[in-house]
Design an enzyme around this catalytic site. Structure first.
Site, PDB file in Angstrom:
ATOM      1  N   VAL A 127       0.696  -1.325  -0.159  1.00  0.00           N
ATOM      2  CA  VAL A 127      -0.019  -0.054   0.041  1.00  0.00           C
ATOM      3  C   VAL A 127       0.792   1.177  -0.038  1.00  0.00           C
ATOM      4  O   VAL A 127       0.249   2.447   0.007  1.00  0.00           O
ATOM      5  CB  VAL A 127      -1.027   0.039   1.073  1.00  0.00           C
TER       6      VAL A 127
ATOM      7  N   TYR B 250      10.117   7.128  12.689  1.00  0.00           N
ATOM      8  CA  TYR B 250       8.773   6.781  12.900  1.00  0.00           C
ATOM      9  C   TYR B 250       8.013   7.830  13.717  1.00  0.00           C
ATOM     10  O   TYR B 250       6.565   7.875  13.222  1.00  0.00           O
ATOM     11  CB  TYR B 250       8.692   5.374  14.073  1.00  0.00           C
TER      12      TYR B 250
END
Length: 249
Positions: free
Chosen positions: A65, A156
């Site tokens: 994705v 992150y």
């Protein structure tokens, strides 16, 4: 009969659904009556089989994705098959630990692509169908790490702060179409990936720092996401809910 809002008649798309948090979300939405599309780079058929074995409906699609072409193709396939998309849960994510001194640009870009770009790409892929339906619920997974001390996760954290910004901006754009957009931030949750990189001591320390002193489990998140994807949450949009046992306050 359940007192909770159901998802009967809805088509729900969940990314990162092969295991862990994504699998729990997909199973729970299926149990509430949604037709579930489980998407993952890994084979999502275990999730599909768990949903079907419970008497519910699901299909699995294998796709990256973070890749624009694959994501567009997945969106086309879903819309052709079902003619609608009502719910999108953007759960796909990775969390390789790297000190900033050791963080190379390729890893930086890969983390942002999977954790942030994929959310944009999935929205673009399903949005025409959601707009046409005049009703939609989008939930983007972020992380409570943005409000904690977590060394080695600058890439992150950047991606997860981006998820929140994307959620807030998208909520403004989509409100006129009956579509709400919210974010949910879990705590350090016991999944196969987490168990590979965290010691028992780290997990115990996180649980002790929370108000609710047990390590998060995937099922601890599903109620929040079920509510935010229901009719009952129609007046909630642009918000970030930390479903993390009271760690980030």
């Amino acid at each position: 009969m359940s007192v909770f809002p159901t998802h009967e008649g809805r088509v729900a798309v969940v990314t990162g659904a092969a295991r862990g948090i994504g699998q729990a979300i997909a199973r729970h939405l299926g149990e509430r009556g949604a037709t579930v599309v489980a998407i993952d780079l890994a084979d999502p058929m275990e999730t599909v089989e768990l949903i079907i074995s419970g008497g519910h409906t699901a299909i699995g699609l294998t796709a990256d994705v973070s890749d624009p072409e694959q994501t567009a193709a997945v969106g086309t396939q879903i819309i052709r098959r079902f003619g609608r998309v009502d719910i999108l849960v953007n759960n796909a994510g990775i969390f390789p630990f790297r000190d900033i001194a050791d963080l190379d640009y390729a890893t930086w870009r890969h983390v942002l692509a999977v954790n942030l770009d994929s959310q944009f790409l999935m929205v673009k892929a399903i949005l025409p169908a959601m707009k046409e339906g005049g009703w939609g619920r989008i939930v983007n997974l972020t992380s409570n790490s943005i409000a904690t001390t977590s060394p080695g996760l600058s890439h992150y954290m950047a991606s997860k702060m981006g998820d929140i910004g994307f959620t807030r901006g998208l909520a403004n754009d989509l409100a006129p179409f009956g579509i709400t957009v919210n974010a949910v931030g879990p705590t350090l949750t016991i999944t196969p990936g987490v168990l590979q990189v965290h010691s028992k001591e780290t997990l115990a320390a996180v649980a002790e720092a929370q108000a609710i002193k047990h390590n998060g489990q995937p099922d601890d998140l599903v109620g929040t996401i079920a509510f935010l994807t229901s009719d009952d949450a129609s007046f909630i949009t642009g918000q970030t809910v930390m479903a993390d046992g009271g760690l980030a306050r």
